[in-house]
Design a protein around this motif. Sequence first.
Motif, PDB file in Angstrom:
ATOM      1  N   LEU A  16      47.793  42.912  39.709  1.00 23.64           N
ATOM      2  CA  LEU A  16      47.436  41.494  39.508  1.00 23.64           C
ATOM      3  C   LEU A  16      46.148  41.348  38.708  1.00 23.64           C
ATOM      4  CD1 LEU A  16      48.495  40.034  42.957  1.00 23.64           C
ATOM      5  CD2 LEU A  16      49.745  39.969  40.790  1.00 23.64           C
ATOM      6  N   ASP A  17      45.261  42.346  38.785  1.00 28.17           N
ATOM      7  CA  ASP A  17      44.056  42.331  37.944  1.00 28.17           C
ATOM      8  C   ASP A  17      44.467  42.382  36.476  1.00 28.17           C
ATOM      9  OD1 ASP A  17      42.395  42.281  40.110  1.00 28.17           O
ATOM     10  OD2 ASP A  17      41.985  44.430  40.119  1.00 28.17           O
ATOM     11  N   ALA A  18      45.462  43.230  36.185  1.00 30.20           N
ATOM     12  CA  ALA A  18      45.939  43.347  34.798  1.00 30.20           C
ATOM     13  C   ALA A  18      46.554  42.029  34.332  1.00 30.20           C
ATOM     14  CB  ALA A  18      46.958  44.469  34.686  1.00 30.20           C
ATOM     15  N   LEU A  19      47.307  41.412  35.222  1.00 32.09           N
ATOM     16  CA  LEU A  19      47.939  40.135  34.878  1.00 32.09           C
ATOM     17  C   LEU A  19      46.869  39.060  34.645  1.00 32.09           C
ATOM     18  CD1 LEU A  19      50.667  38.770  34.507  1.00 32.09           C
ATOM     19  CD2 LEU A  19      50.748  38.337  36.967  1.00 32.09           C
ATOM     20  N   ARG A  20      45.806  39.132  35.437  1.00 30.16           N
ATOM     21  CA  ARG A  20      44.703  38.170  35.294  1.00 30.16           C
ATOM     22  C   ARG A  20      44.047  38.340  33.908  1.00 30.16           C
ATOM     23  NH1 ARG A  20      41.636  39.640  39.667  1.00 30.16           N
ATOM     24  NH2 ARG A  20      43.282  38.850  40.989  1.00 30.16           N
ATOM     25  N   ILE A  21      43.874  39.584  33.485  1.00 26.28           N
ATOM     26  CA  ILE A  21      43.286  39.832  32.168  1.00 26.28           C
ATOM     27  C   ILE A  21      44.199  39.251  31.084  1.00 26.28           C
ATOM     28  CG2 ILE A  21      42.695  41.664  30.503  1.00 26.28           C
ATOM     29  CD1 ILE A  21      41.781  43.347  32.938  1.00 26.28           C
ATOM     30  N   ALA A  22      45.496  39.435  31.260  1.00 27.35           N
ATOM     31  CA  ALA A  22      46.456  38.912  30.274  1.00 27.35           C
ATOM     32  C   ALA A  22      46.343  37.388  30.159  1.00 27.35           C
ATOM     33  CB  ALA A  22      47.874  39.319  30.652  1.00 27.35           C
ATOM     34  N   ARG A  23      46.200  36.757  31.322  1.00 22.30           N
ATOM     35  CA  ARG A  23      46.083  35.287  31.319  1.00 22.30           C
ATOM     36  C   ARG A  23      44.801  34.847  30.621  1.00 22.30           C
ATOM     37  NH1 ARG A  23      46.560  35.247  37.083  1.00 22.30           N
ATOM     38  NH2 ARG A  23      48.750  35.428  37.604  1.00 22.30           N
ATOM     39  N   SER A  24      43.718  35.569  30.904  1.00 21.62           N
ATOM     40  CA  SER A  24      42.423  35.106  30.385  1.00 21.62           C
ATOM     41  C   SER A  24      42.197  35.503  28.926  1.00 21.62           C
ATOM     42  CB  SER A  24      41.291  35.635  31.271  1.00 21.62           C
ATOM     43  OG  SER A  24      41.281  37.035  31.220  1.00 21.62           O
ATOM     44  N   GLU A  25      42.985  36.462  28.436  1.00 21.19           N
ATOM     45  CA  GLU A  25      42.809  36.879  27.043  1.00 21.19           C
ATOM     46  C   GLU A  25      44.153  36.819  26.324  1.00 21.19           C
ATOM     47  OE1 GLU A  25      40.295  40.376  26.526  1.00 21.19           O
ATOM     48  OE2 GLU A  25      39.561  40.110  28.571  1.00 21.19           O
ATOM     49  N   PRO A  26      44.629  35.611  26.070  1.00 25.42           N
ATOM     50  CA  PRO A  26      46.002  35.461  25.556  1.00 25.42           C
ATOM     51  C   PRO A  26      46.218  36.077  24.175  1.00 25.42           C
ATOM     52  CG  PRO A  26      44.834  33.353  25.586  1.00 25.42           C
ATOM     53  CD  PRO A  26      43.974  34.328  26.314  1.00 25.42           C
ATOM     54  N   ARG A  27      45.139  36.364  23.439  1.00 28.87           N
ATOM     55  CA  ARG A  27      45.330  36.966  22.115  1.00 28.87           C
ATOM     56  C   ARG A  27      45.483  38.481  22.168  1.00 28.87           C
ATOM     57  NH1 ARG A  27      40.926  33.554  18.635  1.00 28.87           N
ATOM     58  NH2 ARG A  27      41.889  31.518  18.954  1.00 28.87           N
ATOM     59  N   ARG A  28      45.239  39.071  23.339  1.00 26.08           N
ATOM     60  CA  ARG A  28      45.386  40.507  23.473  1.00 26.08           C
ATOM     61  C   ARG A  28      46.768  40.838  24.036  1.00 26.08           C
ATOM     62  NH1 ARG A  28      42.294  43.489  20.944  1.00 26.08           N
ATOM     63  NH2 ARG A  28      42.426  45.170  22.457  1.00 26.08           N
ATOM     64  N   GLU A  29      47.292  41.983  23.642  1.00 26.50           N
ATOM     65  CA  GLU A  29      48.500  42.508  24.265  1.00 26.50           C
ATOM     66  C   GLU A  29      48.047  43.352  25.453  1.00 26.50           C
ATOM     67  OE1 GLU A  29      51.716  42.403  24.007  1.00 26.50           O
ATOM     68  OE2 GLU A  29      52.000  41.219  22.188  1.00 26.50           O
ATOM     69  N   VAL A  30      48.235  42.855  26.653  1.00 27.76           N
ATOM     70  CA  VAL A  30      47.744  43.565  27.826  1.00 27.76           C
ATOM     71  C   VAL A  30      48.883  44.408  28.428  1.00 27.76           C
ATOM     72  CG1 VAL A  30      46.751  43.335  30.143  1.00 27.76           C
ATOM     73  CG2 VAL A  30      45.997  41.829  28.277  1.00 27.76           C
ATOM     74  N   VAL A  31      48.663  45.727  28.432  1.00 30.72           N
ATOM     75  CA  VAL A  31      49.692  46.643  28.934  1.00 30.72           C
ATOM     76  C   VAL A  31      49.190  47.290  30.208  1.00 30.72           C
ATOM     77  CG1 VAL A  31      51.114  48.665  28.425  1.00 30.72           C
ATOM     78  CG2 VAL A  31      50.403  47.143  26.560  1.00 30.72           C
ATOM     79  N   PHE A  32      49.977  47.176  31.259  1.00 29.67           N
ATOM     80  CA  PHE A  32      49.622  47.849  32.511  1.00 29.67           C
ATOM     81  C   PHE A  32      50.307  49.213  32.544  1.00 29.67           C
ATOM     82  CE2 PHE A  32      50.534  48.763  37.043  1.00 29.67           C
ATOM     83  CZ  PHE A  32      49.226  49.014  37.413  1.00 29.67           C
ATOM     84  N   PHE A  33      49.499  50.269  32.675  1.00 30.07           N
ATOM     85  CA  PHE A  33      50.001  51.640  32.724  1.00 30.07           C
ATOM     86  C   PHE A  33      50.414  51.910  34.169  1.00 30.07           C
ATOM     87  CE2 PHE A  33      48.679  56.243  31.318  1.00 30.07           C
ATOM     88  CZ  PHE A  33      49.960  56.676  31.578  1.00 30.07           C
ATOM     89  N   ALA A  34      51.687  51.715  34.461  1.00 32.67           N
ATOM     90  CA  ALA A  34      52.162  51.781  35.847  1.00 32.67           C
ATOM     91  C   ALA A  34      52.595  53.205  36.194  1.00 32.67           C
ATOM     92  CB  ALA A  34      53.335  50.831  36.027  1.00 32.67           C
ATOM     93  N   ILE A  35      51.976  53.773  37.219  1.00 34.00           N
ATOM     94  CA  ILE A  35      52.432  55.080  37.699  1.00 34.00           C
ATOM     95  C   ILE A  35      52.504  55.037  39.209  1.00 34.00           C
ATOM     96  CG2 ILE A  35      51.320  56.292  35.783  1.00 34.00           C
ATOM     97  CD1 ILE A  35      49.479  57.549  38.035  1.00 34.00           C
ATOM     98  N   GLY A  36      53.143  56.057  39.767  1.00 35.21           N
ATOM     99  CA  GLY A  36      53.152  56.192  41.210  1.00 35.21           C
ATOM    100  C   GLY A  36      54.559  56.287  41.774  1.00 35.21           C
ATOM    101  N   PHE A  37      54.585  56.668  43.032  1.00 37.11           N
ATOM    102  CA  PHE A  37      55.856  56.755  43.745  1.00 37.11           C
ATOM    103  C   PHE A  37      56.211  55.365  44.270  1.00 37.11           C
ATOM    104  CE2 PHE A  37      54.169  61.015  43.616  1.00 37.11           C
ATOM    105  CZ  PHE A  37      55.291  61.806  43.418  1.00 37.11           C
ATOM    106  N   GLU A  38      57.086  55.325  45.252  1.00 38.98           N
ATOM    107  CA  GLU A  38      57.568  54.026  45.758  1.00 38.98           C
ATOM    108  C   GLU A  38      56.439  53.165  46.321  1.00 38.98           C
ATOM    109  OE1 GLU A  38      58.847  56.961  46.229  1.00 38.98           O
ATOM    110  OE2 GLU A  38      61.031  56.947  46.153  1.00 38.98           O
ATOM    111  N   THR A  39      55.314  53.770  46.649  1.00 34.87           N
ATOM    112  CA  THR A  39      54.188  53.013  47.220  1.00 34.87           C
ATOM    113  C   THR A  39      53.654  51.987  46.236  1.00 34.87           C
ATOM    114  OG1 THR A  39      53.572  55.168  48.080  1.00 34.87           O
ATOM    115  CG2 THR A  39      52.054  53.353  48.493  1.00 34.87           C
ATOM    116  N   THR A  40      53.510  52.395  44.990  1.00 37.05           N
ATOM    117  CA  THR A  40      52.885  51.503  44.011  1.00 37.05           C
ATOM    118  C   THR A  40      53.918  50.722  43.191  1.00 37.05           C
ATOM    119  OG1 THR A  40      52.766  53.361  42.474  1.00 37.05           O
ATOM    120  CG2 THR A  40      50.776  52.877  43.736  1.00 37.05           C
TER     121      THR A  40
END
Lengths: 381, 349
Positions: free
Chosen positions: A122-146
């Motif tokens: 959600l922090d990444a999503l917040r950055i995307a909202r606040s900086e609409p001119r940037r392409e915000v990519v969340f580097f998602a890793i992890g097992f079923e937990t994340t």
Amino acid sequence: MKYVDEYRDPALAKGLAAAIAAEAEAGRTYRFMEFCGGHTHAISRYGVEDMLPANVRMIHGPGCPVCVLPVGRIDDAIRLAARPDVTLCTYADLMRVPASNGASLLKARAAGADIRMVYSTLDALRIARSEPRREVVFFAIGFETTTPPTALAVRQAKAEGCANFSVFCNHVLTPVAMRAILAGEEEGVPPLDGIVGPAHVSTVIGSRPYEFVATEYHKPVVISGFEPLDVMQSILMLVHQLNQNRCEIENQYARAVVPQGNARALEAIAEVFELRDSFEWRGLGAVAKSALRLRDAFAAFDAERRFEIETKAAADNPACECGAILRGAKRPMDCKLFGTLCTPETPMGSCMVSSEGSCAAHYAYGRFRDRARTQKEGVLQ
Amino acid sequence: MNRAKPIRRKLDIKNGRVELSHGSGGRAMAQLINDIFHAAFDNDWLRSNNDQASLDALPGRLVMTTDGYVVSPLFFPGGDIGSLSVHGTINDIAMGGATPKYLSASFIIEEGFPFADLERIAQSMGEASRAAGVPIVTGDTKVVERGKADGVFISTAGVGVLPEEISLSSDKARPGDAVLVSGSMGDHGVAIMSRRENLQFDVEILSDSAPLHGLVADMIAAAGGSLRVMRDPTRGGLAAALNEIALQSDVGFAIEEALIPVKPQVAAACEFLGLDPLYVANEGKLVAICEAQAAETLLAAMRAHPLGKNASMIGHVVEDENNFVEMKTGFGGGRIVDWLSGEQLPRIC
């Protein structure tokens, strides 16, 4: 500390250690894999190994999401972050993972890439909202937990019509990896006698997905919490099962895990993700149906499609034994690079990067035991 | 000809901000220094308005140190960058067994920084230096463009005197020596992090920022030549301090987790943030290594001082060619307390 100290009580630990020693039959060796890096960390940090008899040995498994991510995917992330329009958001553990040619996200950031450490999707999503001119990519890793938090962020981004947010998905699946380990038990390596099963993963998927370990591979699994007393109790439960010739999926972590898992989390995962045909794991190679990708309905939020990422396989350092260590075939000190060329400051392999990696845990907490290693080996053989 | 002096307007401290002109060497800078720094630090050396302070010769050996302070946030529970920059430099001098005498202060201020915050920081420095009896006798001010700094950076240097009979150094730990700490570990780092991450804990955790020269003087009076090493476990915490000493003295340590004081609220916050309190910074604590037979006397002297009332003997120095800091865990097992690798990072799951 309420609800923490109770699980680290030295008097209880002493009692459990005595119970394990009494239960473990002399002349028999018990080899248990703790699948999760969280368990590896707890075992090392609290010195659980010192409290086990010599014939009960813990084998560190592949359950650290940072450790199993192949070099090629880190290379992809670095290339993405190098784009002037992209802000790459990542969990902190990933920053130092070695990529090809000595690169890492940390070095890429120092060279000018916009890479930001976040604590949640959600922090990444917040950055995307606040900086609409940037392409915000969340580097998602992890097992079923994340995985559920990533699913929720994607769902939320779609609901909001957040057009500049996407996910570079590297979520992988625990039961499939466990099967790959068991199916690949190598010649010359004594087979595992049982598995200390993942706790946080099981809060999402429950205990049922491990039933194949008992039915097909005839080995017990005890799903275990991450506190040191949890781990010791789980070890005792495994020894009990073996001594009684049982192999069942038992749940030590009953305070959080139920057999069927978390329905809402599983529903979110199923809605957003589908199985990949194959995914490369560091240490295990390509494993069929072992990872997730975004469904077509969420294609707009899939960084791989949006930026046309085509992962190229990249080789690990040939002297690095991470692969064998992740499969439980070797121990950190069996690697020539361990503690010499490969240290937490200069990690050559992924097992040395994350604090949950078996090499990093052994380096940070357990190196002093190597002095007594020869003596202990004598007992084991 | 009009000989009347121009009317001098006061700085608008409530609403004003630092501009580039406040670092340019002109009237604006003189006014900033006068109205904020001189007012806060007030002493004869500063009133002389020279670029240096002229000091009387000091007895004994001179000790000198300098340190930079770049803390974020600037104001935190239990202190701020101003008092921290005074305490930190006093402590660096005190850890050598010396008595701190004078400080200097250099400010690098970002354009746009509010006068009100600068005044608050300067007043905090002035109060800290007066309370410690160590005046700030000279200083420097620079202003950099917006974006070239993070509010304000402060460098302080200090001069102290060391009696001939005292010789403390990090290469003097010997096997068998006792290891003591003056109080609870990790308070400062957790206070900073709790504010940096905007985390709200039920109990506010205060920084332990404090000048330790008084405590050190009492320790020297009690243990004298039996004291071998003193170190303030700042960045990297107790773990870094012990590893540095182990390396410099070519020894190892055997310590016990159960004997290391950590406040319950600090332990809880560390648990929440995924940190180990042994690696978290302190700004008002010290580690002391002394000959074993002097340990109890030293411990009693530390506990008699307000800043050492929770002092504890946490272990001893051992022979070890690997220079490991080995710890018996509170759980009952053993582990190394290794150097910190990079920053302490939160784990992902």
